[in-house]
Motif scaffolding. Structure first.
Motif, PDB file in Angstrom:
ATOM      1  N   LYS A  50       0.878  -1.167   0.000  1.00 27.99           N
ATOM      2  CA  LYS A  50       0.000   0.000   0.000  1.00 27.99           C
ATOM      3  C   LYS A  50       0.916   1.218   0.000  1.00 27.99           C
ATOM      4  O   LYS A  50       1.842   1.307   0.795  1.00 27.99           O
ATOM      5  CB  LYS A  50      -0.891  -0.006   1.238  1.00 27.99           C
ATOM      6  N   GLY A  51       0.673   2.143  -0.898  1.00 27.56           N
ATOM      7  CA  GLY A  51       1.587   3.271  -1.047  1.00 27.56           C
ATOM      8  C   GLY A  51       2.630   2.926  -2.099  1.00 27.56           C
ATOM      9  O   GLY A  51       2.349   2.190  -3.043  1.00 27.56           O
ATOM     10  N   PRO A  52       3.868   3.438  -1.956  1.00 28.33           N
ATOM     11  CA  PRO A  52       4.908   3.145  -2.953  1.00 28.33           C
ATOM     12  C   PRO A  52       5.140   1.635  -3.072  1.00 28.33           C
ATOM     13  O   PRO A  52       5.228   0.939  -2.070  1.00 28.33           O
ATOM     14  CB  PRO A  52       6.146   3.851  -2.388  1.00 28.33           C
ATOM     15  N   SER A  53       5.222   1.154  -4.306  1.00 30.69           N
ATOM     16  CA  SER A  53       5.433  -0.282  -4.522  1.00 30.69           C
ATOM     17  C   SER A  53       6.863  -0.675  -4.159  1.00 30.69           C
ATOM     18  O   SER A  53       7.741   0.179  -3.994  1.00 30.69           O
ATOM     19  CB  SER A  53       5.181  -0.627  -5.995  1.00 30.69           C
ATOM     20  N   GLY A  54       7.067  -1.989  -4.060  1.00 27.26           N
ATOM     21  CA  GLY A  54       8.404  -2.494  -3.785  1.00 27.26           C
ATOM     22  C   GLY A  54       9.406  -2.083  -4.847  1.00 27.26           C
ATOM     23  O   GLY A  54      10.568  -1.776  -4.546  1.00 27.26           O
ATOM     24  N   LYS A  60      14.753   3.709  -5.235  1.00 30.20           N
ATOM     25  CA  LYS A  60      15.297   4.672  -4.282  1.00 30.20           C
ATOM     26  C   LYS A  60      16.570   4.149  -3.628  1.00 30.20           C
ATOM     27  O   LYS A  60      17.446   4.921  -3.240  1.00 30.20           O
ATOM     28  CB  LYS A  60      14.239   4.979  -3.217  1.00 30.20           C
ATOM     29  N   LEU A  61      16.686   2.826  -3.513  1.00 29.09           N
ATOM     30  CA  LEU A  61      17.795   2.225  -2.775  1.00 29.09           C
ATOM     31  C   LEU A  61      18.866   1.576  -3.652  1.00 29.09           C
ATOM     32  O   LEU A  61      19.907   1.175  -3.153  1.00 29.09           O
ATOM     33  CB  LEU A  61      17.252   1.152  -1.814  1.00 29.09           C
ATOM     34  N   GLN A  62      18.626   1.468  -4.961  1.00 27.16           N
ATOM     35  CA  GLN A  62      19.461   0.589  -5.773  1.00 27.16           C
ATOM     36  C   GLN A  62      20.909   1.041  -5.948  1.00 27.16           C
ATOM     37  O   GLN A  62      21.755   0.249  -6.335  1.00 27.16           O
ATOM     38  CB  GLN A  62      18.815   0.316  -7.137  1.00 27.16           C
ATOM     39  N   HIS A  63      21.213   2.300  -5.660  1.00 25.18           N
ATOM     40  CA  HIS A  63      22.603   2.745  -5.811  1.00 25.18           C
ATOM     41  C   HIS A  63      23.384   2.613  -4.510  1.00 25.18           C
ATOM     42  O   HIS A  63      24.533   3.028  -4.432  1.00 25.18           O
ATOM     43  CB  HIS A  63      22.643   4.188  -6.317  1.00 25.18           C
ATOM     44  N   ARG A  64      22.772   2.000  -3.510  1.00 23.12           N
ATOM     45  CA  ARG A  64      23.420   1.817  -2.222  1.00 23.12           C
ATOM     46  C   ARG A  64      24.155   0.485  -2.215  1.00 23.12           C
ATOM     47  O   ARG A  64      23.593  -0.557  -2.530  1.00 23.12           O
ATOM     48  CB  ARG A  64      22.361   1.834  -1.107  1.00 23.12           C
ATOM     49  N   ALA A  65      25.422   0.529  -1.813  1.00 22.09           N
ATOM     50  CA  ALA A  65      26.224  -0.701  -1.787  1.00 22.09           C
ATOM     51  C   ALA A  65      26.069  -1.456  -0.474  1.00 22.09           C
ATOM     52  O   ALA A  65      26.520  -2.590  -0.364  1.00 22.09           O
ATOM     53  CB  ALA A  65      27.696  -0.362  -2.013  1.00 22.09           C
ATOM     54  N   ALA A  84      12.922  -6.554 -11.191  1.00 21.17           N
ATOM     55  CA  ALA A  84      13.564  -6.492  -9.871  1.00 21.17           C
ATOM     56  C   ALA A  84      14.979  -7.056  -9.920  1.00 21.17           C
ATOM     57  O   ALA A  84      15.916  -6.470  -9.357  1.00 21.17           O
ATOM     58  CB  ALA A  84      12.726  -7.252  -8.845  1.00 21.17           C
ATOM     59  N   MET A  85      15.156  -8.200 -10.589  1.00 21.87           N
ATOM     60  CA  MET A  85      16.466  -8.835 -10.655  1.00 21.87           C
ATOM     61  C   MET A  85      17.436  -8.002 -11.499  1.00 21.87           C
ATOM     62  O   MET A  85      18.608  -7.859 -11.150  1.00 21.87           O
ATOM     63  CB  MET A  85      16.354 -10.255 -11.210  1.00 21.87           C
ATOM     64  N   LYS A  86      16.946  -7.430 -12.595  1.00 20.50           N
ATOM     65  CA  LYS A  86      17.811  -6.591 -13.433  1.00 20.50           C
ATOM     66  C   LYS A  86      18.290  -5.358 -12.673  1.00 20.50           C
ATOM     67  O   LYS A  86      19.379  -4.851 -12.919  1.00 20.50           O
ATOM     68  CB  LYS A  86      17.064  -6.148 -14.702  1.00 20.50           C
ATOM     69  N   ALA A  87      17.451  -4.877 -11.760  1.00 23.25           N
ATOM     70  CA  ALA A  87      17.805  -3.694 -10.974  1.00 23.25           C
ATOM     71  C   ALA A  87      18.661  -4.043  -9.765  1.00 23.25           C
ATOM     72  O   ALA A  87      18.969  -3.180  -8.957  1.00 23.25           O
ATOM     73  CB  ALA A  87      16.541  -2.956 -10.535  1.00 23.25           C
ATOM     74  N   GLY A  88      19.042  -5.325  -9.644  1.00 18.46           N
ATOM     75  CA  GLY A  88      20.008  -5.701  -8.624  1.00 18.46           C
ATOM     76  C   GLY A  88      19.478  -6.460  -7.420  1.00 18.46           C
ATOM     77  O   GLY A  88      20.216  -6.681  -6.464  1.00 18.46           O
TER      78      GLY A  88
END
Length: 198
Positions: A50-54, A60-65, A84-88
């Motif tokens: 509910k709200g922003p999807s996964g 928002k988080l994908q550039h975090r190591a 999802a998998m392509k985005a890491g």
């Protein structure tokens, strides 16, 4: 973990807690960020919230190591799973999944985080060594790493060949390497463009 299904969230928090993980459960992204503005570790994330999807949260988080994502979903949507998998994302599990599959995924995600942490420390050490070089040493390091001989480096840099030899030795020492090949690999790890010499 983030899942707006209270029962599923409680089950996962309980399951992972039983095997020794410290787990926090949130019903949505807003709750997560209110409690942890900069989340780290392994995040288990329901695809449809509910709200922003996964997937939006992943963007928002994908550039975090320092974070790995495991998606869970009650819908076997191949397109979303691939995105999802392509985005890491580390893993994508379709409900109902075996408890062991989730435990294994979390363990694997923490292993990947550990490897990434070691890699970051190594790169930080290489960067610190490179930053310790003088401007002249950096110029010579890049030319030498490109395979140029001392005479060629001297011609390009406008320095005497003996001066180049001294700087070259200092560069190798400061960078903690014993060969030009190692130096070249280190500079490439820093993303420094190296042109191969003639």
């Amino acid at each position: 973990m983030v899942d707006d299904d209270d029962l599923m969230r409680d089950e996962i928090v309980g399951l992972l807690g039983e095997v020794g993980y410290a787990v926090l459960g949130f019903a949505g992204a807003d709750q997560l960020f209110a409690a942890m503005p900069e989340p780290t570790g392994v995040l288990i994330l329901d695809l449809r919230l509910k709200g922003p999807s996964g997937l939006l949260l992943q963007q928002k988080l994908q550039h975090r190591a320092d974070i790995q994502l495991i998606f869970i979903s009650g819908h076997a949507d191949v397109e979303d799973a691939v995105a999802a998998m392509k985005a890491g994302a580390f893993e994508f599990l379709v409900k109902p999944f075996r408890p062991q599959a989730l435990i294994d995924a979390v363990g694997g995600a923490f292993e990947r985080l550990g490897r990434a942490s070691v890699e970051r420390r190594e790169i930080d050490a290489v960067q610190a060594a490179f930053d310790s070089l003088t401007d002249t040493e950096r110029e010579i390091a890049i030319l030498v790493a490109g395979g140029l001989r001392n005479k060629q480096v001297a011609y390009i840099s406008g320095k005497a060949e003996n001066t180049v030899k001294v700087h070259r030795a200092r560069v190798l020492q400061k960078m903690g390497v014993t060969s030009v090949i190692e130096l070249s690999r280190q500079l490439q790890r820093l993303g420094i463009a190296i042109e191969a010499g003639a």
